[in-house]
Scaffold this active site. Structure first.
Site, PDB file in Angstrom:
ATOM      1  CB  THR A 128      -0.880   0.085   1.293  1.00  0.00           C
ATOM      2  OG1 THR A 128      -0.001   0.172   2.444  1.00  0.00           O
ATOM      3  CG2 THR A 128      -1.890  -1.066   1.139  1.00  0.00           C
ATOM      4  CB  CYS A 129       0.485   4.666  -1.441  1.00  0.00           C
ATOM      5  SG  CYS A 129       1.463   6.138  -1.777  1.00  0.00           S
TER       6      CYS A 129
END
Length: 379
Positions: free
Chosen positions: A324-325
């Site tokens: 994920t970012c």
């Protein structure tokens, strides 16, 4: 999805990754069977109800149902998993102490008849259903040594049990027995023994007051080794067995194992999708992480044994990051790994419990596919 490797073989994780892609959670039903049989041998005469919460997957339900397990459920969704796997609602024990009336009605429609409560308001909820339902009263026994103290949120004080049993009797609601849960990942039998002895006293006093109780649910909490030693299940259960033998004749004893059965059966397989050299260490970016199958590192407070698959070389401190970012999405800060390339596989062991079950859709990153192997008895 269920596949069948050649009988007697460990799952070929690289082959499964090529076949299905990654990330994967591989559930080995042969391990499930072995764990169930070992616990059943350590607690002879105790009826085991698999707690669906750690891994509510149809292959797990089918595998354990064949062995004679009942099912510990906490929601209508979990009941539906059991029924879809071919088992009637009557083999379920609804253990969530707090329920909406709609939850009770939904469970009754699906054939569930036995429910757990822990306070007066919850007992009163069963007055309209008293001809169809029977109850277990959950008692609290705090255990600060447990990984998660499950008596902090649920359970009545032992001293309050007689009043609650009397209330049920006044309302014409049948209470069949008592239940407790001494916590998660419990490595010492002392709290189990103290709880059994306390419940025996409550049951004796209840019988003298006109309410005979004939069921005792000793919960779960049986530990597994995530990398640090824990007592063998035989050693842990020996004092529990001795304490159970002192109960009056005719008491039906239940247990609710979850982690002990599911945890060792699950292996996470993920791929390196990127890498970067930062502050003198390799950072390897995986296609699974804290918001996915490794969510148990947050919600369950455990660290899983993690290693590369089929890669050799000098090991050095590395960082494993999720997909994920989000900078919080770090699987491990100091993992000793050989040099890895994009496409190499990383494997997490002992990951059947509280992993896929607590994964999220954060960032719209796809969740790991669950693949069951060795579901047939020959596997």
């Amino acid at each position: 999805m269920s596949v069948r490797p050649r009988a007697g073989r460990q799952p070929d994780l690289a082959r499964l990754a090529r076949l299905h892609g990654t990330p994967l959670l591989v559930v080995d039903c042969a391990v499930l069977r072995a764990q169930y049989r070992r616990l059943a041998a350590a607690l002879p005469g105790v009826r085991l109800y698999y707690a669906l919460k750690p891994l509510p997957h149809p292959s797990v339900v089918r595998t354990l149902g064949v062995l004679g397990a009942g099912f510990d459920v906490a929601t209508t969704g979990e009941i539906d998993v059991v029924r879809a796997a071919g088992h009637p609602g009557s083999c379920c024990l609804h253990t969530h102490p707090i329920k909406k009336d709609a939850d009770i009605r939904a469970a009754l429609r699906r054939g569930v008849r036995r429910f757990v409560v822990d306070n007066a308001d919850e007992i009163v909820k069963f007055r309209p259903h008293r001809r169809r339902a029977e109850l277990l009263l959950r008692v609290s026994f705090r255990n600060p040594t447990a990984l998660i103290d499950l008596s902090r949120k649920f359970g009545c004080e032992p001293g309050d049990a007689p009043v609650l049993l009397g209330l049920a009797r006044t309302l014409g609601i049948r209470v069949r027995g008592l239940s407790f849960h001494v916590g998660s990942q419990v490595a010492d039998a002392d709290t189990y023994v103290a709880a059994i002895e306390s419940c025996a006293g409550i049951m004796e006093r209840s019988a003298a007051s006109g309410t005979a109780l004939d069921v005792l649910d000793i919960g779960g909490g049986f530990p597994i080794a995530y990398g640090t030693p824990v007592p063998s299940i035989e050693r842990l259960c020996a004092p529990i067995r001795r304490s159970l033998r002192r109960l009056p004749a005719g008491i039906d004893v239940l247990a609710e194992p979850g982690r002990y059965l599911a945890g060792p059966a699950g292996t996470c397989v993920c791929s390196v999708v990127g890498r970067a050299r930062r502050d003198g260490r390799w950072w390897y970016y995986l296609d699974d992480g804290i918001y996915g199958t490794f969510s148990g590192q947050v919600v369950d407070h455990v660290r899983y044994p993690v290693d590369s698959l089929g890669v050799r070389g000098r090991r050095e401190s590395s960082v494993l990051a999720g997909p994920t970012c989000d900078s919080y999405d770090i699987v491990g800060e100091d993992v000793r790994l050989p040099p890895l390339a994009i496409g190499d596989l990383v494997v997490g062991r002992m990951m059947g419990a509280y992993t896929a079950a607590s994964a999220t859709d954060f960032n719209f990153v796809p969740r790991a596919r669950i693949v069951a192997v060795n579901e047939r008895q020959g596997g």
